[in-house]
Design an enzyme around this catalytic site. Structure first.
Site, PDB file in Angstrom:
ATOM      1  N   CYS A 180     -27.946   2.806  23.981  1.00 41.83           N
ATOM      2  CA  CYS A 180     -28.863   3.260  23.180  1.00 41.83           C
ATOM      3  C   CYS A 180     -29.666   4.335  24.230  1.00 41.83           C
ATOM      4  CB  CYS A 180     -29.858   2.050  23.094  1.00 41.83           C
ATOM      5  SG  CYS A 180     -31.359   2.629  22.176  1.00 41.83           S
ATOM      6  N   CYS A 214     -33.537   3.719  24.459  1.00 39.54           N
ATOM      7  CA  CYS A 214     -33.534   2.660  25.450  1.00 39.54           C
ATOM      8  C   CYS A 214     -33.348   2.942  27.196  1.00 39.54           C
ATOM      9  CB  CYS A 214     -32.445   1.543  25.442  1.00 39.54           C
ATOM     10  SG  CYS A 214     -32.536   0.662  23.864  1.00 39.54           S
TER      11      CYS A 214
END
Length: 287
Positions: free
Chosen positions: A129, A132
């Site tokens: 991600c 993230c």
């Protein structure tokens, strides 16, 4: 260089394309490459076929030792040592003492219940991600400035089935918990909307006390984890206690219904009956 190798009984044949530097104690890059790939054939394997699983291999060579008196290079046995360096993952960088990664569903449940009145933030992330990864350094800075807050990291790739049971389908995702209040809030934010995270932290870290034992995960979440066959998590729901019946309801239930009631007839005394008869007679005579 070739003389040094022959004196140490190294049966190496240097091909024409290998260049050896004439400077004492130095070996050109092409020579190092030749020695590493011909003396150690296992290094030619790809990272997927080798036993190092993609870890970086740094070859270190030593062909001679410099004499401290004369400064000349003395022949010694050629040595090669392999240094296997483990590359640090991005979610492991900048980790603070109040941050740790969850290993299982049971670990998550126990961590929330053992936190007491401390605010616990569950950080759901994924190695692939991009949001993230961009947000991680700021989360580490916030954790450093709030040592009393516990940060729990949940790797979505390793615990995908558990995240599905907890209805976590968007990343990065955060859930705040505290004491007997249980879950305080849950939301998703990115590096651009990190103010949402800071506002929630400022709101829920204010001094307050919640009576009762910590709740942690909700009852429906615990039941969902227990019913997930991919997880080794067992949960026995608490028996539902019947609510006590109020005293007024008990009294009302004991009273008879109006259909069963028997009302007594009006009571008339003897004197009253005589008086009424006299009034009737006198009325008839007057007519």
């Amino acid at each position: 260089m070739a003389k040094l190798l022959n004196n140490n009984h190294l049966l190496l044949s240097t091909p024409p394309h290998v260049r050896v530097s004439a400077s004492p104690g130095r070996t050109s890059f092409s020579a190092l490459r030749f020695l590493s790939f011909n003396c150690f054939p296992s290094l030619q394997q790809s990272s997927s076929d080798s036993d190092f699983h993609g870890q970086r291999i740094v070859p270190q060579f030593q062909f001679g030792v410099k004499n401290p008196r004369t400064g000349s290079l003395q022949a010694s046995s050629a040595q090669m040592s392999l240094t296997i360096g483990k590359a640090q993952k991005w979610w492991e960088k900048g980790i603070q003492p109040n941050m740790r990664e969850i290993s299982s569903a049971q670990d998550l449940v126990d961590s929330l219940l053992s936190a007491g009145e401390k605010v616990v933030i569950v950080d759901f992330f994924s190695p692939g991600c991009g949001g993230c990864r961009a947000l991680h350094p700021k989360i580490c800075q916030i954790a450093e400035m709030n040592p009393d807050v516990q940060f729990l990291q949940v790797n979505h790739e390793e615990h995908k089935s558990m995240c599905y049971s907890l209805n976590v389908h968007v990343l990065p995702f955060f859930r705040f918990y505290r004491g007997a209040h249980g879950r305080l809030c849950s939301f998703s934010c990115t590096n651009a909307t990190v103010k949402k995270f800071k506002d929630a932290l400022a709101k829920h870290t204010t001094d307050r006390c919640s009576l009762g034992p910590p709740k942690g995960l909700e009852e429906k979440e615990l039941l969902a984890l227990a019913s997930n066959k991919d997880l080794s998590f067992n949960y026995t729901p608490n028996p539902v206690q019947p609510s006590p019946t109020p005293a007024l309801e008990i009294i009302a239930a004991l009273q008879p219904t109006p259909s069963n009631l028997e009302f007594p007839l009006p009571y008339t005394s003897k004197a009253t009956e005589d008086t009424q008869q006299q009034k009737v007679l006198s009325t008839n005579i007057g007519r």
